[in-house]
Design a protein around this motif. Structure first.
Motif, mmCIF file in Angstrom:
data_model
loop_
_atom_site.group_PDB
_atom_site.id
_atom_site.type_symbol
_atom_site.label_atom_id
_atom_site.label_comp_id
_atom_site.label_asym_id
_atom_site.label_seq_id
_atom_site.Cartn_x
_atom_site.Cartn_y
_atom_site.Cartn_z
ATOM 1 N N UNK A 183 0.834 -1.216 0.000
ATOM 2 C CA UNK A 183 0.000 0.000 0.000
ATOM 3 C C UNK A 183 0.863 1.258 0.000
ATOM 4 N N UNK B 142 -17.255 -5.609 -4.280
ATOM 5 C CA UNK B 142 -18.437 -5.366 -5.110
ATOM 6 C C UNK B 142 -18.437 -3.924 -5.634
ATOM 7 N N UNK B 143 -18.124 -2.987 -4.733
ATOM 8 C CA UNK B 143 -18.085 -1.584 -5.171
ATOM 9 C C UNK B 143 -17.031 -1.391 -6.257
ATOM 10 N N UNK C 15 1.383 -1.337 -13.685
ATOM 11 C CA UNK C 15 1.743 0.056 -13.400
ATOM 12 C C UNK C 15 3.171 0.180 -12.850
ATOM 13 N N UNK D 103 -6.067 -2.062 0.585
ATOM 14 C CA UNK D 103 -6.271 -1.115 1.681
ATOM 15 C C UNK D 103 -7.326 -1.606 2.657
ATOM 16 N N UNK E 88 -18.309 -2.687 -9.583
ATOM 17 C CA UNK E 88 -19.196 -1.703 -10.225
ATOM 18 C C UNK E 88 -18.368 -0.621 -10.911
ATOM 19 N N UNK E 89 -17.394 -0.097 -10.177
ATOM 20 C CA UNK E 89 -16.582 1.003 -10.714
ATOM 21 C C UNK E 89 -15.839 0.554 -11.970
ATOM 22 N N UNK F 233 -5.666 -4.179 4.664
ATOM 23 C CA UNK F 233 -4.758 -3.551 5.629
ATOM 24 C C UNK F 233 -5.510 -3.060 6.871
ATOM 25 N N UNK F 234 -6.668 -2.443 6.643
ATOM 26 C CA UNK F 234 -7.454 -1.971 7.785
ATOM 27 C C UNK F 234 -7.882 -3.135 8.669
ATOM 28 N N UNK G 170 0.732 4.120 -2.918
ATOM 29 C CA UNK G 170 0.495 5.539 -2.642
ATOM 30 C C UNK G 170 1.592 6.392 -3.252
ATOM 31 N N UNK H 242 0.849 6.777 -6.726
ATOM 32 C CA UNK H 242 -0.488 7.297 -7.016
ATOM 33 C C UNK H 242 -1.434 6.295 -7.639
ATOM 34 N N UNK H 243 -1.335 5.033 -7.200
ATOM 35 C CA UNK H 243 -2.209 4.012 -7.763
ATOM 36 C C UNK H 243 -3.203 3.539 -6.703
ATOM 37 N N UNK H 244 -4.512 3.543 -7.021
ATOM 38 C CA UNK H 244 -5.496 3.111 -6.018
ATOM 39 C C UNK H 244 -5.493 1.597 -5.833
ATOM 40 N N UNK H 245 -5.499 1.144 -4.590
ATOM 41 C CA UNK H 245 -5.585 -0.295 -4.273
ATOM 42 C C UNK H 245 -6.647 -0.475 -3.199
#
Lengths: 424, 424
Positions: B254, B415-416, B344, B268, B419-420, B271-272, B258, B261-264
């Motif tokens: 992660x 799932x979100x 990336x 993440x 969709x994205x 990690x939480x 960051x 600048x790549x979303x994971x």
């Protein structure tokens, strides 16, 4: 008439610093300002200030040196650059007011670096909140921390720049802790405004009506009220506050939380959305422009039917109530996360509640839920009587979004967190 | 008979390093090992190695120095400690094999630090995967990177420790990139095993049956197969791999993302959950113990009816199929995220696919989806023909969990993200 106000040096004359410095000049402070971009220095001169040619020049012979640079790396460079750094040239016993938003631990690093070259120089930790208009009006919220004696000495300058001037107990770093805790709410609420308006748009609702109703409903937040009009302007290049700024502030929150081993599910979900925006090339745009991450595929902005529709029951039975349920659910989970984290990092919670309620992190759910959590002494939603109902309505709202295959990642994360919190 | 094998020094004799060093000793390498915890050194001596009294002692007069310490900070201390650091004492032109998992950029930092004191010493970037049993058997997967000449010279030592020995193109740091990309899958799949078994348990299913069926179904992953039996053992203190280790590895993923600048989103969310485990006091436990975050409130482990139930249709109509749908949905979204990120960061994707399919990051959905994405050249789920069906079944599985108010945060985030991805 002799000007008896203390001399001030100012480094960093951007959207925030420029307004702050010009305001100080206009109320009579003898002020010298420096920015790497000279047109910004000219603006200060037009407002009655003097031009400094370097950080060292800005620092020469002043009682207070105010830093309003972008981040800690710029602060280091302004202060310790071997050629033109401000630190060596400061007058004996001068005071640095660090107004930039930096990680709390940076204040200690800065103190140590300064001790090596200028142990006489004082540092006050004074991050601000309120945006460029309040900066220019001298009505910012300022979270000041440091030795009481130094805060007393600097009171006159701080008061000239602030509306609410908070004194945060605990010494330097605690001003930054206050700002960090506040920014947790700012960061989750900013992206939530985009997620909510995106769902309204995809459902075919009149987004202006959704805005107007929501501002008077349980889904209200300061950020929603403030950012959504920027979305209607469809102008992402008049930058009130850039994506890069809230990403930076949110990174301070999530990094600190990781360092202390505290989970922040909602702030992390928000951070991923800011990074998604960055990855999509929106970094320098206004943060309201992130609504584009959530718009229908064929729409680039909120024009046409998205603001003029007369539909009151949109696709998948989505109504303005659904949008409010989505916002309220996220704001509730986020308020809990913020307060639990703030307690963990030693923030004065009474002070924080006041700061957030009066600041840009405010939301109706925060106002409703936090007093109940504080009263019970438990930062769990179990102590919030509305929690079960909010959860149930959030479930329904998410299910409706699901029918449209519309991403609502903040809402989805919030619901999971509510389950976890209510079960544990 | 003269031993013609090269002399090896070894620092870090823990669960992994201890096995690796003992194996080298047993196959005949003259080896000296050091660990701060001396009983571990005694074990190596029992296996035929020699005891070193300090990193400097381990390094004296060897051709290869292998480091298998916990992290980059320990590597720095082992190499550069002013009293007993290994770097200064190394023989001319010796080679350091860094087998620890570190951030890719650390390799460059290490090279620069070494250049200042020992420019003649070579570094190879050789992180490993496979766990303590394969370490002891000399059958680890090793991701080696560095100058070809140095890799050729070290081949004999690397082969003695490895089953699959990968040579990753691109020089030092790329071995660590390969490991990082692999750990993305390891990290999401480890926590997913807990989330899935937690849901099965809360629904009242026989978790052993769920395990057996899943190992032959589309929800299968290497981690699920490997970790769930540890859950049945209900012994979190026999640590196969600690929560702290996967949290550290995931943080490398992660943090790197960051920085570029790549979303994971999935890494993440994982990690939480690891941080939630840490916050709950489970840091030093086996990572399979994280299932406790998802168990019914009155259960501390998977005993009694959770393994003996005869229910085949559990609460909220949850069946073993539901559990598989949940796993498959997350594995699919996670496979896409892993491949898009790996591209990336410049990872050789053909090599990575092979590494993951043969390694601990493997899953049935990865095997199914990745060739389709590679073929289309687009790392989007739009190129995966099963995606719409997987999404639909994931929706249903999440809705069933919702009825029980059971958190399924990985599934909700996946799932979100689906969709994205499908909408963009």
């Amino acid at each position: 008439m002799v000007n008896t106000l203390p001399k001030v040096g100012f480094c960093g004359l951007g959207a925030m610093g420029g307004g702050m410095a010009s305001h100080l000049a206009m109320v009579g402070f003898p002020i010298k300002g420096y920015d790497i971009y000279t047109p910004l220095v000219d603006k200060l001169v037009a407002a009655g200030g003097k031009a400094a040619t370097s950080p060292a020049d800005a620092a020469a012979d002043v009682e207070f040196l105010i830093l309003m640079v972008v981040n800690s790396s710029q602060a280091n460079s302004v202060l310790f650059d071997p050629e033109n750094g401000a630190a060596r040239g400061l007058a004996e016993n001068a005071t640095i007011l660090l107004c930039s938003t930096t990680a709390p631990k940076y204040l200690y690093q800065l103190r140590a670096q300064l001790d090596a070259v200028r142990p006489d120089v004082k540092i006050l930790d004074c991050p601000v909140s309120g945006g460029s208009i309040r900066a220019a009006n001298g009505t910012l919220s300022i979270f000041s921390a440091g030795p009481d004696k130094d805060l007393d000495n600097s009171k006159f300058v701080l008061e000239a720049m602030s509306g609410p001037l908070y004194r945060i107990p605990g010494g330097i770093s605690m001003g930054s802790v206050a700002k960090m805790c506040h920014q947790h709410q700012a960061a989750t609420n900013i992206i939530m405004a985009s997620e909510a308006i995106g769902l309204a748009a995809v459902a075919g609702l009149n987004t202006k009506t959704v805005y107007e109703v929501t501002c008077k409903s349980k889904g209200r937040s300061w950020m929603f009220e403030n950012r959504v009009p920027h979305m209607f302007a469809n102008d992402w290049f008049t930058v009130h506050s850039a994506v890069s700024i809230i990403l930076k502030d949110n990174t301070i929150v999530t990094t600190h939380a990781k360092e202390v081993g505290f989970p922040l599910v909602l702030a992390s979900t928000a951070e991923q959305l800011y990074i998604t925006g960055t990855h999509a090339g929106l970094t320098k745009d206004d943060d309201a422009g992130l609504v584009r991450l959530f718009l229908p595929k064929d729409k680039k902005d909120l024009t046409g039917e998205l603001t003029e529709s007369t539909t009151t029951i949109g696709k998948a039975d989505i109504t303005v109530e659904t949008i409010n349920d989505l916002l309220a659910g996220v704001h509730l989970a986020s308020a809990r996360e913020c307060m639990a984290f703030s307690r963990h990092v030693g923030m004065d919670l009474t002070l924080l509640e006041d700061i957030i309620n009066k600041g840009a992190g405010a939301s109706t759910m925060f106002e409703i839920a936090v007093p109940q959590m504080v009263k019970s002494g438990s930062f769990s939603l179990k102590s919030v009587k509305e929690a079960a109902e909010v959860r149930e309505k959030l479930e329904i709202a998410i299910r409706k979004a699901e029918k449209l295959h519309q991403p609502v990642p903040m809402a989805a994360a919030a619901l999971q967190q509510i389950y976890y919190d209510l079960a544990s």
